[in-house]
Design a protein around this motif. Sequence first.
Motif, PDB file in Angstrom:
ATOM      1  N   GLU A  31       1.306   2.738   3.149  1.00 33.12           N
ATOM      2  CA  GLU A  31       1.860   1.681   4.110  1.00 33.12           C
ATOM      3  C   GLU A  31       0.840   1.485   5.273  1.00 33.12           C
ATOM      4  O   GLU A  31       1.433   1.307   6.393  1.00 33.12           O
ATOM      5  CB  GLU A  31       3.365   2.309   4.671  1.00 33.12           C
ATOM      6  CG  GLU A  31       4.354   2.207   3.456  1.00 33.12           C
ATOM      7  CD  GLU A  31       5.687   2.804   4.219  1.00 33.12           C
ATOM      8  OE1 GLU A  31       5.692   3.566   5.315  1.00 33.12           O
ATOM      9  OE2 GLU A  31       6.584   2.374   3.367  1.00 33.12           O
ATOM     10  N   ARG A  32      -0.403   1.330   4.830  1.00 35.68           N
ATOM     11  CA  ARG A  32      -1.381   1.252   6.018  1.00 35.68           C
ATOM     12  C   ARG A  32      -1.355  -0.256   6.343  1.00 35.68           C
ATOM     13  O   ARG A  32      -1.228  -1.117   5.590  1.00 35.68           O
ATOM     14  CB  ARG A  32      -2.625   1.829   5.686  1.00 35.68           C
ATOM     15  CG  ARG A  32      -2.901   3.334   5.346  1.00 35.68           C
ATOM     16  CD  ARG A  32      -4.230   3.622   4.724  1.00 35.68           C
ATOM     17  NE  ARG A  32      -4.244   3.204   3.192  1.00 35.68           N
ATOM     18  CZ  ARG A  32      -5.031   3.251   2.500  1.00 35.68           C
ATOM     19  NH1 ARG A  32      -6.404   3.986   2.865  1.00 35.68           N
ATOM     20  NH2 ARG A  32      -5.149   2.777   1.370  1.00 35.68           N
ATOM     21  N   ALA A  33      -1.612  -0.182   7.573  1.00 30.65           N
ATOM     22  CA  ALA A  33      -1.613  -1.560   8.133  1.00 30.65           C
ATOM     23  C   ALA A  33      -2.719  -1.455   9.321  1.00 30.65           C
ATOM     24  O   ALA A  33      -2.789  -0.653  10.089  1.00 30.65           O
ATOM     25  CB  ALA A  33      -0.535  -2.297   8.886  1.00 30.65           C
ATOM     26  N   ASP A  78       1.047  -1.149   0.107  1.00 28.91           N
ATOM     27  CA  ASP A  78      -0.017   0.012   0.201  1.00 28.91           C
ATOM     28  C   ASP A  78       0.871   1.443  -0.100  1.00 28.91           C
ATOM     29  O   ASP A  78       1.768   1.382   0.946  1.00 28.91           O
ATOM     30  CB  ASP A  78      -1.120   0.111   1.291  1.00 28.91           C
ATOM     31  CG  ASP A  78      -1.753   1.212   1.542  1.00 28.91           C
ATOM     32  OD1 ASP A  78      -2.505   1.253   0.532  1.00 28.91           O
ATOM     33  OD2 ASP A  78      -1.729   1.885   2.502  1.00 28.91           O
TER      34      ASP A  78
END
Lengths: 375, 86
Positions: free
Chosen positions: A88-90, A85
């Motif tokens: 860098e989303r988690a 993503d």
Amino acid sequence: MPHQLYIATRKGIWIASSTDRKKWSLWGPKFLGQQCHHVVLDPRDRKTLLCASRQWHLGPTVFRSLDGGATWKEAATPPQFPKGDVRERAVDHVFWLTPGHATQPGVWYCGTSPKGLFRSDDHGVTWTPIAGFNDHPEQHKWVGSDKDQTPDGGKLHSIIVDTVDPKRLYLSMSGGGTFTSPDGGESWKPLNSGVAMDFAPPKTDGSEYEYGHDPHCMVQHPAHPDRFWQQNHCGFYRLDRPSEKWQRVGKNMPAEIGDIGFGVVPHPREADTAWVFPMDGGGDWPRTPIHGKPAVYMTRDGGTSWKRCDEGMPQEQAWWTVKRQAMCADAGTPVGVYFGTTSGEVWGSTDEAASFSCLFRHLPHVFAVTYGEPA
Amino acid sequence: MKVVVPSQLRGYTGGAKEVDAAGGTLRAVLADLDRQFPGFRFRVIDEQDRVRPHILIFVGGERCEDVAAAVPDGAEVFIAGALSGG
């Protein structure tokens, strides 16, 4: 037919059961030690239970039970953003669960922190991100910066599948505002006209902010689908489709009480009846009952007037909070109204909030209380 | 190699405190663990391959945050729940 309350807490879940809504028995805990934000019974099969859980060390997931909570199985593919993503989303935690439309068995939606929208087509076994929302080119503006989030991370909540049109979706974000999609989540537009945003200066041209608001909870009336209620960080609102402008009916609340709170519960049949739990949104924003005197407030005329409902509740020195998923109603006659508190109590009324009694105490901090009638 | 499993993850390993896994990198070891114990990997690292904030991984006694790190033959992989949170 049994009545059940699904109680999700900071340390696990409990299920309360009753045949007469007077005597309740408590089962649990399950997932002891896990932060459980939402437990919801599928109203379509009245069998599938989903639980949004976050284990402190192990992160977020969703569990599913097909036997009333006795056994649970973890999602094979929990909600997660695509690997690689660009932002860098988690997923930190799954916050909200919504069953899909009555004509779409097996479909569920969930909202996460950081704000993401996910869908399951197989009863919660596998989840896929809804790119039309999560990757919308404006989405990073809608969700705001770190200063626009709730203390433990921004929330995507109040996912609504229009009872009339299964392709029409609504959702709210804290913060970010309310949005709607006409096509199952492929395209979105803000739905915040009329909603105050006291934490931002008025726009110099006098226009409204399109997004960036802080809805705490939004519901569609189950029997009158054009009626919506919204409890916002900045007031309490009503929307009647086809209008797309919210009316601040919370202005009709007593001035010393105000219209700040987290949850809102509609009457299952009467369009003009709803319950809220006002909290102190002044000064340092303690988010506690005003003056330590808890009360539900009820309207029976669409928000034009409000009645205080506090019989049976502490009359002083009660400082707990009722969170946005922690208030619900059954469909009985008269209607039962229930809420859970951050101090681990669950309260109930079987006379439409005329009087309350404490059903359980000494539980952990309650995040959510939902109602269901299992088959 | 031997993998030491913390209490939080033993629900996935049938209660085992130690399990065997194979792989030349931490990524490969976690993939092997996930094959043996479905769901294990996602509870240790997130979808962007970052070790979860409250999980510690030691390879051969050294803290490791990079799933691309080599796991030498015979090295022990020690997974722990961090003290964060008190």
